[in-house]
Each structure stands twice: as C-alpha cells, then as structure tokens.
Design a protein around this motif. Structure first.
Motif, PDB file in Angstrom:
ATOM      1  N   ASP A   9      77.270  57.189  54.866  1.00  0.00           N
ATOM      2  CA  ASP A   9      77.706  56.082  55.844  1.00  0.00           C
ATOM      3  C   ASP A   9      78.900  56.489  56.636  1.00  0.00           C
ATOM      4  O   ASP A   9      78.939  57.600  56.987  1.00  0.00           O
ATOM      5  CB  ASP A   9      78.256  55.018  54.798  1.00  0.00           C
ATOM      6  CG  ASP A   9      79.138  55.418  53.758  1.00  0.00           C
ATOM      7  OD1 ASP A   9      79.937  56.270  53.973  1.00  0.00           O
ATOM      8  OD2 ASP A   9      79.316  54.627  52.691  1.00  0.00           O
TER       9      ASP A   9
ATOM     10  N   GLY B 213      77.867  52.307  58.754  1.00  0.00           N
ATOM     11  CA  GLY B 213      76.860  51.034  58.407  1.00  0.00           C
ATOM     12  C   GLY B 213      75.768  51.211  57.537  1.00  0.00           C
ATOM     13  O   GLY B 213      75.048  50.289  57.008  1.00  0.00           O
TER      14      GLY B 213
ATOM     15  N   ASP C  78      73.578  51.862  54.320  1.00  0.00           N
ATOM     16  CA  ASP C  78      73.709  51.701  53.028  1.00  0.00           C
ATOM     17  C   ASP C  78      72.553  52.189  52.201  1.00  0.00           C
ATOM     18  O   ASP C  78      71.927  53.087  53.082  1.00  0.00           O
ATOM     19  CB  ASP C  78      73.757  50.145  52.494  1.00  0.00           C
ATOM     20  CG  ASP C  78      72.365  49.428  52.817  1.00  0.00           C
ATOM     21  OD1 ASP C  78      71.227  50.112  52.897  1.00  0.00           O
ATOM     22  OD2 ASP C  78      72.588  48.144  53.228  1.00  0.00           O
TER      23      ASP C  78
ATOM     24  N   GLN D 185      67.447  52.965  60.672  1.00  0.00           N
ATOM     25  CA  GLN D 185      68.665  51.833  60.769  1.00  0.00           C
ATOM     26  C   GLN D 185      69.031  51.635  62.200  1.00  0.00           C
ATOM     27  O   GLN D 185      69.153  52.416  63.085  1.00  0.00           O
ATOM     28  CB  GLN D 185      69.896  52.463  60.055  1.00  0.00           C
ATOM     29  CG  GLN D 185      71.303  51.730  60.068  1.00  0.00           C
ATOM     30  CD  GLN D 185      72.365  52.836  59.755  1.00  0.00           C
ATOM     31  OE1 GLN D 185      72.121  53.861  59.112  1.00  0.00           O
ATOM     32  NE2 GLN D 185      73.493  52.129  59.783  1.00  0.00           N
TER      33      GLN D 185
ATOM     34  N   ASN E 299      78.668  50.614  51.436  1.00  0.00           N
ATOM     35  CA  ASN E 299      77.938  49.271  52.389  1.00  0.00           C
ATOM     36  C   ASN E 299      76.885  48.607  51.705  1.00  0.00           C
ATOM     37  O   ASN E 299      76.534  47.424  52.260  1.00  0.00           O
ATOM     38  CB  ASN E 299      77.599  49.954  53.553  1.00  0.00           C
ATOM     39  CG  ASN E 299      78.528  50.437  54.524  1.00  0.00           C
ATOM     40  OD1 ASN E 299      79.549  49.858  54.568  1.00  0.00           O
ATOM     41  ND2 ASN E 299      78.210  51.542  55.031  1.00  0.00           N
ATOM     42  N   ASP E 300      76.481  48.839  50.598  1.00  0.00           N
ATOM     43  CA  ASP E 300      75.630  48.094  49.695  1.00  0.00           C
ATOM     44  C   ASP E 300      76.232  46.605  49.256  1.00  0.00           C
ATOM     45  O   ASP E 300      77.141  46.327  48.741  1.00  0.00           O
ATOM     46  CB  ASP E 300      75.071  48.711  48.495  1.00  0.00           C
ATOM     47  CG  ASP E 300      73.984  49.865  48.772  1.00  0.00           C
ATOM     48  OD1 ASP E 300      72.900  49.941  48.466  1.00  0.00           O
ATOM     49  OD2 ASP E 300      74.686  50.863  49.381  1.00  0.00           O
ATOM     50  N   PHE E 301      75.211  45.668  49.660  1.00  0.00           N
ATOM     51  CA  PHE E 301      75.748  44.208  49.558  1.00  0.00           C
ATOM     52  C   PHE E 301      76.962  43.790  50.273  1.00  0.00           C
ATOM     53  O   PHE E 301      77.468  43.239  49.823  1.00  0.00           O
ATOM     54  CB  PHE E 301      75.622  44.080  47.800  1.00  0.00           C
ATOM     55  CG  PHE E 301      74.761  44.476  47.180  1.00  0.00           C
ATOM     56  CD1 PHE E 301      73.588  43.414  47.164  1.00  0.00           C
ATOM     57  CD2 PHE E 301      74.517  45.297  46.340  1.00  0.00           C
ATOM     58  CE1 PHE E 301      72.210  43.777  46.476  1.00  0.00           C
ATOM     59  CE2 PHE E 301      73.607  45.709  45.594  1.00  0.00           C
ATOM     60  CZ  PHE E 301      72.525  44.918  45.678  1.00  0.00           C
ATOM     61  N   ASP E 302      77.194  44.450  51.594  1.00  0.00           N
ATOM     62  CA  ASP E 302      78.446  44.240  52.070  1.00  0.00           C
ATOM     63  C   ASP E 302      79.769  44.523  51.408  1.00  0.00           C
ATOM     64  O   ASP E 302      80.574  43.935  51.757  1.00  0.00           O
ATOM     65  CB  ASP E 302      78.288  43.155  52.864  1.00  0.00           C
ATOM     66  CG  ASP E 302      77.097  43.183  53.851  1.00  0.00           C
ATOM     67  OD1 ASP E 302      76.912  43.875  54.532  1.00  0.00           O
ATOM     68  OD2 ASP E 302      76.444  41.744  53.993  1.00  0.00           O
TER      69      ASP E 302
ATOM     70  N   ASP F  69      82.763  45.800  53.528  1.00  0.00           N
ATOM     71  CA  ASP F  69      83.189  44.857  54.634  1.00  0.00           C
ATOM     72  C   ASP F  69      83.745  43.465  54.233  1.00  0.00           C
ATOM     73  O   ASP F  69      84.462  43.075  54.699  1.00  0.00           O
ATOM     74  CB  ASP F  69      81.844  44.617  55.422  1.00  0.00           C
ATOM     75  CG  ASP F  69      81.920  43.761  56.744  1.00  0.00           C
ATOM     76  OD1 ASP F  69      82.630  44.148  57.621  1.00  0.00           O
ATOM     77  OD2 ASP F  69      81.428  42.657  56.688  1.00  0.00           O
ATOM     78  N   ARG F  70      83.207  43.116  53.116  1.00  0.00           N
ATOM     79  CA  ARG F  70      83.802  42.018  52.503  1.00  0.00           C
ATOM     80  C   ARG F  70      85.229  42.073  52.079  1.00  0.00           C
ATOM     81  O   ARG F  70      85.928  41.067  52.394  1.00  0.00           O
ATOM     82  CB  ARG F  70      83.052  41.374  51.323  1.00  0.00           C
ATOM     83  CG  ARG F  70      81.701  40.601  51.842  1.00  0.00           C
ATOM     84  CD  ARG F  70      80.928  40.058  50.651  1.00  0.00           C
ATOM     85  NE  ARG F  70      80.566  40.936  49.460  1.00  0.00           N
ATOM     86  CZ  ARG F  70      80.381  40.417  48.213  1.00  0.00           C
ATOM     87  NH1 ARG F  70      80.569  39.172  48.046  1.00  0.00           N
ATOM     88  NH2 ARG F  70      80.004  41.414  47.262  1.00  0.00           N
TER      89      ARG F  70
ATOM     90  N   THR G 155      87.168  42.200  55.536  1.00  0.00           N
ATOM     91  CA  THR G 155      87.375  41.088  56.342  1.00  0.00           C
ATOM     92  C   THR G 155      87.776  39.939  55.652  1.00  0.00           C
ATOM     93  O   THR G 155      88.499  39.029  56.061  1.00  0.00           O
ATOM     94  CB  THR G 155      86.127  40.830  56.795  1.00  0.00           C
ATOM     95  OG1 THR G 155      84.840  40.652  55.678  1.00  0.00           O
ATOM     96  CG2 THR G 155      85.419  41.899  57.579  1.00  0.00           C
ATOM     97  N   THR G 156      87.964  40.032  54.246  1.00  0.00           N
ATOM     98  CA  THR G 156      88.426  38.575  53.526  1.00  0.00           C
ATOM     99  C   THR G 156      89.770  38.964  52.919  1.00  0.00           C
ATOM    100  O   THR G 156      90.569  37.986  53.319  1.00  0.00           O
ATOM    101  CB  THR G 156      87.447  38.514  52.293  1.00  0.00           C
ATOM    102  OG1 THR G 156      86.179  38.394  52.673  1.00  0.00           O
ATOM    103  CG2 THR G 156      87.824  37.233  51.501  1.00  0.00           C
TER     104      THR G 156
END
Length: 289
Positions: free
Chosen positions: A37, A82, A84, A92, A121-124, A127-128, A131-132
């Motif tokens: 990734d 990006g 996964d 992709q 990146n699996d299951f975001d 990123d989660r 960003t959270t």
C-alpha cells in the motif's frame, strides 16, 4: 620469497572468499517484486512515477532503495496507495482515472524475492483513525476520546477489525507462494506513528490519552502480520521497534513519518517521508543479510 608468495596467495584467497561471501549474502536475486500500500509506494516522495500516477509510487521508496542496494537482476514495484489485500488479486482504480493491475500478476515462477507491506487499509482501518481521531481531540484533549469512540459495549472494535485482517494476510501469502514457490517472502510491518512518550498535538493532533492507544493499535496490527508470516512460510520484518525515536513527533529531521500537514513535494499526511523509506530499507536489508 616462497613464504612471501604463499602469504600473498593466502591473502588473495581470503579476500576472494570474503568478497564471495558478501556478494552471496547481499545479492544474487534474479527477480524482486514489491507489493503493498502507500506505506510501501511512498506518495509525494520525489520522484513520483507515472505508471499510474495515482498510485503515488516513488523512485525513492524502500523497495527501490533495497533493489538498488542488492543490484537485483530485475525489479518490479506494483505497490499502490490505497491498496488493501483485495487489490492484490483485482484491478485497483486510482485517482486521475488510472488503474493499477492486480498486484499478484507481477509475480512469476522465477521470482525469488518478494516484499509485501499491506493490511492497514483493510476495512478502512488507517483512514478511519486519521480522519476521526483529530476531530475528537478538542472534546477531551488530555483524555482518550478516539479510543472511547471506537469502543462498543466495552469492546474495542478496532482490535476486532485487526482480527479479521489476519486471515486476509494468510490468504495473500498463500497466493504469493502459489505463484512464486521459490521466493523468499518478507512481510514488512508498519513503523510507529506516535512517540513512546510525550505529545506533539501541532503535528499529531490526537488527544494525549489516544497516543498510547494508537501505539497499541499499531502493535496489534504488526502482531497480526507477524503471525501470518510465521504461518505462511514468510519472514516478518519489524519496523515498529527500529523506528523508535523516528515517529511523527521526532525533531531535527529524524522523523520517518510525516504529521498531519500534507506536503505534495515531500510526503502525504501521516505517511513516511524519504528518510523513513531509507530507514525501512535499512531494516529490510539487514533482515536479508
């Protein structure tokens, strides 16, 4: 005179043996394939390749550094930002209308070295977090609001997600073995983002109490990768331990990881910088040697 000649001959033989041993330890790979990734591809690290541009594949990422150091016969880098584990086996779609072919397609029967850095990146998952968590810091700057956010009935859902990533890594390693049965396969872990102690909210805007939790999340993910490697006839390369002191908060240019501010001329936010890629490459080379 004969003694001198003998000493010279012995000396020359020793040098030749030492050189041969060094060469066999550091070179001799026929075809090296890098899978992974963005922590492998290196978005925004100069110079960026165009095949496709949306993958953020740098000519200074750790696979490129490793390939150059080993003088491999052929080198194929198909890592992509990006990606996964599902993108190993399917095309992709990437920004700017590009497509990265299934990464596993780069493997050949004669491929003898593979590095793979994937799972975040699996299951975001990654990123989660990025960003959270920063958005929750103002609500409780010294607490652990992000950890609490991802807890449901006392269960850490992030830890649960990591448990579901492990079988995907197992399957990926199995697919690699099927395509390149003679390859030496290295599963490269993720370097640390947060420091072991201290905080730097201007760079890494997580709540103070969430730093320890972020470290635990990384340790859990790396443990899943290590377990999968042990189960899949592969070698795990720990970059979390060697990156101690090189987290996003590190000063004086010693950071391996960029902070919250994206720099299109250096590194994506929360991603490795060029020095980080060099650091990871050194760890990988040490494992190979």
């Amino acid at each position: 005179m004969r003694i001198t000649r003998l000493l010279v001959a012995v000396s020359s033989a020793a040098i030749l043996l030492t050189t041969a041993a060094t060469a066999s330890a550091t070179a001799g790979f026929h075809h090296y394939v890098a899978l992974g990734d963005s922590y492998t591809s290196g978005p925004f690290i100069p110079a960026q390749r165009l095949d496709p541009l949306g993958c953020g594949r740098s000519t200074a990422n750790y696979p490129s550094v490793v390939a150059a150091a080993l003088h491999v016969g052929a080198f194929t880098d198909v890592s992509c930002a990006g990606a996964d584990t599902t993108d190993l086996a399917r095309p992709q779609q990437v920004p700017l209308n590009g497509t990265n072919a299934p990464q596993l397609d780069a493997l050949r029967l004669d491929t003898d070295l593979v590095t793979v850095g994937i799972g975040g990146n699996d299951f975001d998952l990654f990123d989660r977090l990025v960003t959270t968590c920063p958005g929750l810091r103002p609500s409780d700057p010294t607490g652990n609001p992000c950890e609490e956010h991802f807890a449901t009935n006392g269960v850490d859902t992030v830890k649960t997600v990591i448990g579901t990533i492990r079988p995907r890594i197992d399957a990926a390693l199995g697919a690699i073995r099927q395509r390149s049965p003679g390859a030496r396969v290295l599963v490269v872990g993720y370097p640390r983002i947060a420091p072991e102690n201290g905080y730097c909210p201007d760079v890494l805007p997580f709540a103070d109490g969430d730093y320890a939790w972020l470290n635990q999340v990384e340790r859990d993910l790396n443990q899943a990768l290590e377990d999968a490697a042990a189960n899949g006839d592969a070698e795990f390369v720990d970059t979390y331990g060697p990156s101690r002191g090189h987290d996003a908060c590190a000063r004086g240019g010693s950071a391996w990881i960029n902070g919250k501010d994206q720099d299109v001329f250096a590194a994506a936010a929360y991603h490795p910088v060029k020095a980080g890629m060099a650091g990871v490459a050194a760890v990988v080379l040490k494992a190979l040697r």
